[in-house]
Scaffold this motif. Structure first.
Motif, PDB file in Angstrom:
ATOM      1  N   UNK A  88     -20.758  22.067  -2.383  1.00 24.90           N
ATOM      2  CA  UNK A  88     -21.827  21.125  -2.025  1.00 24.90           C
ATOM      3  C   UNK A  88     -21.356  20.013  -1.093  1.00 24.90           C
ATOM      4  N   UNK A  89     -20.076  19.667  -1.145  1.00 26.51           N
ATOM      5  CA  UNK A  89     -19.544  18.552  -0.355  1.00 26.51           C
ATOM      6  C   UNK A  89     -18.373  19.018   0.493  1.00 26.51           C
ATOM      7  N   UNK A  90     -18.124  18.284   1.569  1.00 33.97           N
ATOM      8  CA  UNK A  90     -16.951  18.605   2.395  1.00 33.97           C
ATOM      9  C   UNK A  90     -15.657  18.354   1.638  1.00 33.97           C
ATOM     10  N   UNK A  91     -15.634  17.241   0.892  1.00 30.46           N
ATOM     11  CA  UNK A  91     -14.431  16.842   0.161  1.00 30.46           C
ATOM     12  C   UNK A  91     -14.785  16.512  -1.284  1.00 30.46           C
ATOM     13  N   UNK A  92     -13.985  17.011  -2.204  1.00 27.85           N
ATOM     14  CA  UNK A  92     -14.061  16.616  -3.613  1.00 27.85           C
ATOM     15  C   UNK A  92     -12.694  16.037  -3.939  1.00 27.85           C
ATOM     16  N   UNK A  93     -12.664  14.739  -4.186  1.00 28.33           N
ATOM     17  CA  UNK A  93     -11.395  14.059  -4.450  1.00 28.33           C
ATOM     18  C   UNK A  93     -11.364  13.714  -5.932  1.00 28.33           C
ATOM     19  N   UNK A  94     -10.374  14.274  -6.619  1.00 25.16           N
ATOM     20  CA  UNK A  94     -10.304  14.216  -8.076  1.00 25.16           C
ATOM     21  C   UNK A  94      -9.122  13.352  -8.506  1.00 25.16           C
ATOM     22  N   UNK A  95      -9.411  12.298  -9.254  1.00 24.12           N
ATOM     23  CA  UNK A  95      -8.324  11.560  -9.892  1.00 24.12           C
ATOM     24  C   UNK A  95      -7.909  12.409 -11.088  1.00 24.12           C
ATOM     25  N   UNK A  96      -6.730  13.030 -10.987  1.00 28.21           N
ATOM     26  CA  UNK A  96      -6.321  14.068 -11.929  1.00 28.21           C
ATOM     27  C   UNK A  96      -5.201  13.633 -12.860  1.00 28.21           C
ATOM     28  N   UNK A  97      -5.134  12.339 -13.119  1.00 33.28           N
ATOM     29  CA  UNK A  97      -4.028  11.811 -13.897  1.00 33.28           C
ATOM     30  C   UNK A  97      -4.378  10.398 -14.346  1.00 33.28           C
ATOM     31  N   UNK A  98      -3.861   9.984 -15.451  1.00 33.73           N
ATOM     32  CA  UNK A  98      -4.047   8.617 -15.912  1.00 33.73           C
ATOM     33  C   UNK A  98      -2.704   7.952 -16.104  1.00 33.73           C
ATOM     34  N   UNK A  99      -2.659   6.628 -15.924  1.00 30.31           N
ATOM     35  CA  UNK A  99      -1.389   5.920 -16.110  1.00 30.31           C
ATOM     36  C   UNK A  99      -1.578   4.585 -16.816  1.00 30.31           C
ATOM     37  N   UNK A 100      -2.719   4.425 -17.491  1.00 33.40           N
ATOM     38  CA  UNK A 100      -2.996   3.188 -18.251  1.00 33.40           C
ATOM     39  C   UNK A 100      -2.840   1.943 -17.392  1.00 33.40           C
ATOM     40  N   UNK A 101      -3.192   2.075 -16.112  1.00 26.01           N
ATOM     41  CA  UNK A 101      -3.166   0.960 -15.153  1.00 26.01           C
ATOM     42  C   UNK A 101      -1.749   0.420 -14.903  1.00 26.01           C
ATOM     43  N   UNK A 102      -0.747   1.246 -15.167  1.00 24.77           N
ATOM     44  CA  UNK A 102       0.641   0.855 -14.909  1.00 24.77           C
ATOM     45  C   UNK A 102       1.090   1.438 -13.573  1.00 24.77           C
ATOM     46  N   UNK A 103       2.062   0.786 -12.910  1.00 22.06           N
ATOM     47  CA  UNK A 103       2.464   1.240 -11.586  1.00 22.06           C
ATOM     48  C   UNK A 103       3.297   2.528 -11.569  1.00 22.06           C
ATOM     49  N   UNK A 104       3.924   2.888 -12.693  1.00 23.53           N
ATOM     50  CA  UNK A 104       4.774   4.078 -12.736  1.00 23.53           C
ATOM     51  C   UNK A 104       4.391   4.946 -13.929  1.00 23.53           C
ATOM     52  N   UNK A 105       4.711   6.233 -13.845  1.00 22.44           N
ATOM     53  CA  UNK A 105       4.296   7.158 -14.889  1.00 22.44           C
ATOM     54  C   UNK A 105       5.278   8.300 -15.047  1.00 22.44           C
ATOM     55  N   UNK A 106       5.406   8.759 -16.291  1.00 18.76           N
ATOM     56  CA  UNK A 106       6.110   9.994 -16.589  1.00 18.76           C
ATOM     57  C   UNK A 106       5.068  10.955 -17.155  1.00 18.76           C
ATOM     58  N   UNK A 107       5.010  12.152 -16.604  1.00 15.34           N
ATOM     59  CA  UNK A 107       4.015  13.126 -17.052  1.00 15.34           C
ATOM     60  C   UNK A 107       4.413  13.790 -18.359  1.00 15.34           C
ATOM     61  N   UNK A 108       3.444  13.902 -19.257  1.00 13.53           N
ATOM     62  CA  UNK A 108       3.612  14.701 -20.476  1.00 13.53           C
ATOM     63  C   UNK A 108       3.417  16.166 -20.084  1.00 13.53           C
ATOM     64  N   UNK A 109       3.705  17.065 -21.003  1.00 17.14           N
ATOM     65  CA  UNK A 109       3.639  18.499 -20.688  1.00 17.14           C
ATOM     66  C   UNK A 109       2.233  18.968 -20.321  1.00 17.14           C
ATOM     67  N   UNK A 110       1.201  18.271 -20.766  1.00 15.34           N
ATOM     68  CA  UNK A 110      -0.174  18.679 -20.466  1.00 15.34           C
ATOM     69  C   UNK A 110      -0.739  18.008 -19.202  1.00 15.34           C
ATOM     70  N   UNK A 111       0.094  17.319 -18.472  1.00 16.48           N
ATOM     71  CA  UNK A 111      -0.343  16.602 -17.277  1.00 16.48           C
ATOM     72  C   UNK A 111       0.437  17.060 -16.046  1.00 16.48           C
ATOM     73  N   UNK A 112      -0.113  16.758 -14.891  1.00 15.94           N
ATOM     74  CA  UNK A 112      -1.445  16.273 -14.580  1.00 15.94           C
ATOM     75  C   UNK A 112      -2.483  17.382 -14.765  1.00 15.94           C
ATOM     76  N   UNK A 113      -3.758  16.998 -14.734  1.00 15.75           N
ATOM     77  CA  UNK A 113      -4.856  17.945 -14.945  1.00 15.75           C
ATOM     78  C   UNK A 113      -5.434  18.292 -13.572  1.00 15.75           C
ATOM     79  N   UNK A 114      -4.750  19.188 -12.883  1.00 14.90           N
ATOM     80  CA  UNK A 114      -5.130  19.568 -11.523  1.00 14.90           C
ATOM     81  C   UNK A 114      -6.158  20.691 -11.596  1.00 14.90           C
ATOM     82  N   UNK A 115      -7.336  20.479 -11.004  1.00 15.10           N
ATOM     83  CA  UNK A 115      -8.377  21.508 -11.055  1.00 15.10           C
ATOM     84  C   UNK A 115      -7.963  22.797 -10.351  1.00 15.10           C
ATOM     85  N   UNK A 116      -8.500  23.896 -10.858  1.00 11.62           N
ATOM     86  CA  UNK A 116      -8.317  25.186 -10.206  1.00 11.62           C
ATOM     87  C   UNK A 116      -8.899  25.094  -8.797  1.00 11.62           C
TER      88      UNK A 116
END
Length: 153
Positions: A88-116
């Motif tokens: 439906x759109x030219x671009x679908x931009x997905x925020x695929x990760x959360x970081x609790x508003x902190x500047x740095x992050x370590x991913x857990x095994x179930x992250x990031x949630x990147x869409x197919x």
């Protein structure tokens, strides 16, 4: 930027990057999430499972935000599959990760949630966390220390 689905992962600055990309790209843009995001104050929000409603909204507004209402005023993933939104759109931009508003992050095994069918993944890191204590700047500091050998102060 590649048309289709783009996943934005990492930490500090993802939501700002989504807004900037939406402003800079020419064509229609859907901003959404595969995890949680706050709606954008000045971008029309659409909560629907009707693709025709999405098309009508994009005809009126070049940029829309989509999601499903969740706790604390946040949105979760939209009711329609990301691949349907990409038709439906030219671009679908997905925020695929959360970081609790902190500047740095370590991913857990179930992250990031990147869409197919994601065509591009952009990783954001908040430089404001550099040189500061791990426990103040990193989402999942214990995991960060275990993986890097760093220590909490």
């Amino acid at each position: 930027m590649t048309k289709g689905i783009t996943a934005v992962i990492g930490s500090g600055g993802k939501t700002t990057l989504l807004r900037i990309l939406a402003e800079e790209l020419s064509g229609t843009v859907i901003l959404t999430t595969s995890t949680h995001i706050l709606p954008f104050a000045d971008i029309p929000l659409l909560v629907t499972d009707d693709i025709e409603q999405v098309r009508r909204a994009l005809a009126l507004h070049r940029v829309i935000c989509m999601g499903t209402p969740a706790a604390e005023g946040k949105l979760t993933a939209p009711a329609l599959p990301f691949s349907v939104l990409a038709d439906a759109a030219d671009y679908v931009i997905v925020e695929a990760d959360g970081s609790k508003r902190l500047p740095l992050k370590t991913h857990a095994s179930h992250e990031p949630v990147i869409p197919e069918n994601t065509r591009k993944t952009v990783c954001v890191v908040g430089a404001s966390g550099f040189g500061k204590p791990v426990e103040q700047t990193v989402h999942r500091p214990e995991l960060f220390c275990a993986r890097t050998g760093a220590h909490m102060s």
